[in-house]
Design an enzyme around this catalytic site. Sequence first.
Site, PDB file in Angstrom:
ATOM      1  N   ASP A  97       3.137  11.709   2.970  1.00 35.43           N
ATOM      2  CA  ASP A  97       1.734  11.471   2.631  1.00 35.43           C
ATOM      3  C   ASP A  97       1.168  10.329   3.471  1.00 35.43           C
ATOM      4  O   ASP A  97       1.571   9.182   3.338  1.00 35.43           O
ATOM      5  CB  ASP A  97       1.652  11.100   1.139  1.00 35.43           C
ATOM      6  CG  ASP A  97       0.229  10.927   0.651  1.00 35.43           C
ATOM      7  OD1 ASP A  97      -0.366  11.919   0.186  1.00 35.43           O
ATOM      8  OD2 ASP A  97      -0.295   9.793   0.736  1.00 35.43           O
ATOM      9  N   TYR A 146      -4.822   4.851   6.651  1.00 46.17           N
ATOM     10  CA  TYR A 146      -3.571   4.074   6.691  1.00 46.17           C
ATOM     11  C   TYR A 146      -3.257   3.587   8.106  1.00 46.17           C
ATOM     12  O   TYR A 146      -2.377   2.741   8.292  1.00 46.17           O
ATOM     13  CB  TYR A 146      -2.372   4.889   6.167  1.00 46.17           C
ATOM     14  CG  TYR A 146      -2.471   5.344   4.724  1.00 46.17           C
ATOM     15  CD1 TYR A 146      -3.512   4.924   3.893  1.00 46.17           C
ATOM     16  CD2 TYR A 146      -1.523   6.209   4.171  1.00 46.17           C
ATOM     17  CE1 TYR A 146      -3.614   5.357   2.586  1.00 46.17           C
ATOM     18  CE2 TYR A 146      -1.618   6.635   2.856  1.00 46.17           C
ATOM     19  CZ  TYR A 146      -2.662   6.215   2.066  1.00 46.17           C
ATOM     20  OH  TYR A 146      -2.753   6.651   0.769  1.00 46.17           O
ATOM     21  N   LYS A 187      -5.583  12.491   4.783  1.00 49.92           N
ATOM     22  CA  LYS A 187      -6.789  12.367   3.947  1.00 49.92           C
ATOM     23  C   LYS A 187      -7.991  11.934   4.786  1.00 49.92           C
ATOM     24  O   LYS A 187      -7.843  11.202   5.764  1.00 49.92           O
ATOM     25  CB  LYS A 187      -6.562  11.322   2.835  1.00 49.92           C
ATOM     26  CG  LYS A 187      -5.254  11.483   2.087  1.00 49.92           C
ATOM     27  CD  LYS A 187      -5.134  10.551   0.891  1.00 49.92           C
ATOM     28  CE  LYS A 187      -3.712  10.520   0.371  1.00 49.92           C
ATOM     29  NZ  LYS A 187      -2.831   9.607   1.120  1.00 49.92           N
ATOM     30  N   HIS A 245     -10.354  11.597   0.380  1.00 46.90           N
ATOM     31  CA  HIS A 245      -9.635  10.418  -0.120  1.00 46.90           C
ATOM     32  C   HIS A 245     -10.344   9.745  -1.304  1.00 46.90           C
ATOM     33  O   HIS A 245      -9.695   9.261  -2.230  1.00 46.90           O
ATOM     34  CB  HIS A 245      -9.495   9.409   1.036  1.00 46.90           C
ATOM     35  CG  HIS A 245      -8.360   8.451   0.876  1.00 46.90           C
ATOM     36  ND1 HIS A 245      -7.671   7.940   1.952  1.00 46.90           N
ATOM     37  CD2 HIS A 245      -7.775   7.886  -0.213  1.00 46.90           C
ATOM     38  CE1 HIS A 245      -6.720   7.116   1.525  1.00 46.90           C
ATOM     39  NE2 HIS A 245      -6.769   7.075   0.212  1.00 46.90           N
TER      40      HIS A 245
HETATM   41  P1  NAP Z   1       4.396   2.369  -5.103  1.00 41.97           P
HETATM   42  O1  NAP Z   1       5.087   3.544  -4.509  1.00 41.97           O
HETATM   43  O2  NAP Z   1       4.054   2.363  -6.543  1.00 41.97           O
HETATM   44  O3  NAP Z   1       5.281   1.058  -4.876  1.00 41.97           O
HETATM   45  C1  NAP Z   1       5.841   0.713  -3.655  1.00 41.97           C
HETATM   46  C2  NAP Z   1       6.607  -0.586  -3.869  1.00 41.97           C
HETATM   47  O4  NAP Z   1       7.771  -0.330  -4.665  1.00 41.97           O
HETATM   48  C3  NAP Z   1       7.074  -1.176  -2.571  1.00 41.97           C
HETATM   49  O5  NAP Z   1       6.927  -2.588  -2.696  1.00 41.97           O
HETATM   50  C4  NAP Z   1       8.556  -0.807  -2.510  1.00 41.97           C
HETATM   51  O6  NAP Z   1       9.259  -1.803  -1.812  1.00 41.97           O
HETATM   52  C5  NAP Z   1       8.935  -0.798  -3.974  1.00 41.97           C
HETATM   53  N1  NAP Z   1      10.014   0.160  -4.287  1.00 41.97           N
HETATM   54  C6  NAP Z   1      10.101   1.453  -3.927  1.00 41.97           C
HETATM   55  N2  NAP Z   1      11.212   2.032  -4.418  1.00 41.97           N
HETATM   56  C7  NAP Z   1      11.868   1.059  -5.110  1.00 41.97           C
HETATM   57  C8  NAP Z   1      13.082   1.040  -5.846  1.00 41.97           C
HETATM   58  N3  NAP Z   1      13.838   2.145  -5.973  1.00 41.97           N
HETATM   59  N4  NAP Z   1      13.466  -0.132  -6.422  1.00 41.97           N
HETATM   60  C9  NAP Z   1      12.706  -1.250  -6.292  1.00 41.97           C
HETATM   61  N5  NAP Z   1      11.536  -1.285  -5.612  1.00 41.97           N
HETATM   62  C10 NAP Z   1      11.133  -0.149  -5.017  1.00 41.97           C
HETATM   63  O7  NAP Z   1       3.055   1.985  -4.289  1.00 41.97           O
HETATM   64  P2  NAP Z   1       2.124   2.607  -3.152  1.00 41.97           P
HETATM   65  O8  NAP Z   1       2.772   2.538  -1.825  1.00 41.97           O
HETATM   66  O9  NAP Z   1       0.808   1.951  -3.307  1.00 41.97           O
HETATM   67  O10 NAP Z   1       1.971   4.138  -3.547  1.00 41.97           O
HETATM   68  C11 NAP Z   1       2.787   5.158  -3.043  1.00 41.97           C
HETATM   69  C12 NAP Z   1       2.021   6.075  -2.122  1.00 41.97           C
HETATM   70  O11 NAP Z   1       0.908   6.666  -2.791  1.00 41.97           O
HETATM   71  C13 NAP Z   1       1.383   5.389  -0.907  1.00 41.97           C
HETATM   72  O12 NAP Z   1       2.318   5.068   0.095  1.00 41.97           O
HETATM   73  C14 NAP Z   1       0.364   6.405  -0.506  1.00 41.97           C
HETATM   74  O13 NAP Z   1       0.957   7.468   0.220  1.00 41.97           O
HETATM   75  C15 NAP Z   1      -0.135   6.895  -1.851  1.00 41.97           C
HETATM   76  N6  NAP Z   1      -1.367   6.179  -2.297  1.00 41.97           N
HETATM   77  C16 NAP Z   1      -2.531   6.870  -2.348  1.00 41.97           C
HETATM   78  C17 NAP Z   1      -3.684   6.263  -2.772  1.00 41.97           C
HETATM   79  C18 NAP Z   1      -4.960   7.067  -2.849  1.00 41.97           C
HETATM   80  O14 NAP Z   1      -6.028   6.487  -3.055  1.00 41.97           O
HETATM   81  N7  NAP Z   1      -4.898   8.366  -2.709  1.00 41.97           N
HETATM   82  C19 NAP Z   1      -3.692   4.899  -3.141  1.00 41.97           C
HETATM   83  C20 NAP Z   1      -2.479   4.199  -3.083  1.00 41.97           C
HETATM   84  C21 NAP Z   1      -1.326   4.845  -2.668  1.00 41.97           C
HETATM   85  P3  NAP Z   1      10.075  -1.511  -0.426  1.00 41.97           P
HETATM   86  O15 NAP Z   1       9.168  -0.726   0.492  1.00 41.97           O
HETATM   87  O16 NAP Z   1      10.400  -2.863   0.065  1.00 41.97           O
HETATM   88  O17 NAP Z   1      11.295  -0.721  -0.864  1.00 41.97           O
END
Ligand code: NAP
Length: 284
Positions: free
Chosen positions: A45, A50, A75, A108
């Site tokens: 994704d 990004y 997106k 998005h």
């Molecule tokens: P998230 O996946 O909720 O959290 C990522 C965080 O969790 C990072 O700091 C990562 O650290 C840590 N993490 C991951 N796996 C872990 C584990 N097994 N144990 C401990 N810590 C862990 O946050 P996000 O990146 O905001 O959301 C995920 C994805 O959703 C994005 O990358 C994006 O593709 C999508 N997104 C979309 C929107 C939208 O508006 N459509 C908005 C936000 C996000 P490390 O990397 O250091 O492991």
Amino acid sequence: MNHKIELNTLTNMPILGFGVFQVTDQKEAKQAVLDAIEQGYRLIDTAASYGNEQAVGEAIKETDVSRDELFITSKLWLDSTGYEATKQAIKDSLSLLDLEYLDLFLIHQPYGDIFGSWKAMAEAKEAGLIKAIGVSNFSIAQVTNLAEFSGIKPEVNQIEVNPFNQNVQLVDYLQDYGVKVEAWAPFAEGKNGLFTNALLQGIADSHNKSIAQVVLRWIVQRNIVPIAKSTKPERMAQNLDVLDFELTQSEMEKIAKMDTSESQFFSHEDPEMIKWMANRSVKK
Ligand code: NAP
């Protein structure tokens, strides 16, 4: 458990996704995607906003996994809403990713000329440039408005879903209406002490799993596709290893009680955020 979710089109979407939001260093983004594919992820994704579509594309080129096994999402950002601008944005995303087609393309944010964008996306789908089209951050009213007045239902709505913001009403509505749900920020980016939460730790211990795995499993059991981010291969592997156990109904209910019904980030109803987004261009 089936590892794929059927969309309205002939496309199947993997039930576990990997996202690269905030991985702005190009080398790091490319390596993260290579590692994610190596660990077993097939849904990647990204988004125009990004700033890493090119790096994602380079990883896709380099991996041994064939294109038809991968499910690539990008997106549309708000600097390209409307019919003509969206046609160009689709070309730009495909060009940066160096792909012939996208598996899923999402609007998005629910602002700007979404009907013009939607028409361009539907045409791109007809032309084979996109397999499935959807939206992100749309409310019940916004999804229904777009679907009913365009005659084309979004296949996916990617929204915030984590234990602190479970979006129950929206998820129930979308699933009933026939729109698949993807969960962004499944870990709430670790906010609110998610990774040290006592309730989640207790459930994790009883299954010999981590808190991250319990959270992803809880999302999958709600028939939602989590999009998790990590730049660490061991965590990627851990986050994929959630299909060999099941949470009991009582555990699901305990997690349900963690809901605060508030975004861990910002409200999409906040006019100041809408003004900020309206002025944010990601075009080079
Ligand atoms: P998230 O996946 O909720 O959290 C990522 C965080 O969790 C990072 O700091 C990562 O650290 C840590 N993490 C991951 N796996 C872990 C584990 N097994 N144990 C401990 N810590 C862990 O946050 P996000 O990146 O905001 O959301 C995920 C994805 O959703 C994005 O990358 C994006 O593709 C999508 N997104 C979309 C929107 C939208 O508006 N459509 C908005 C936000 C996000 P490390 O990397 O250091 O492991």
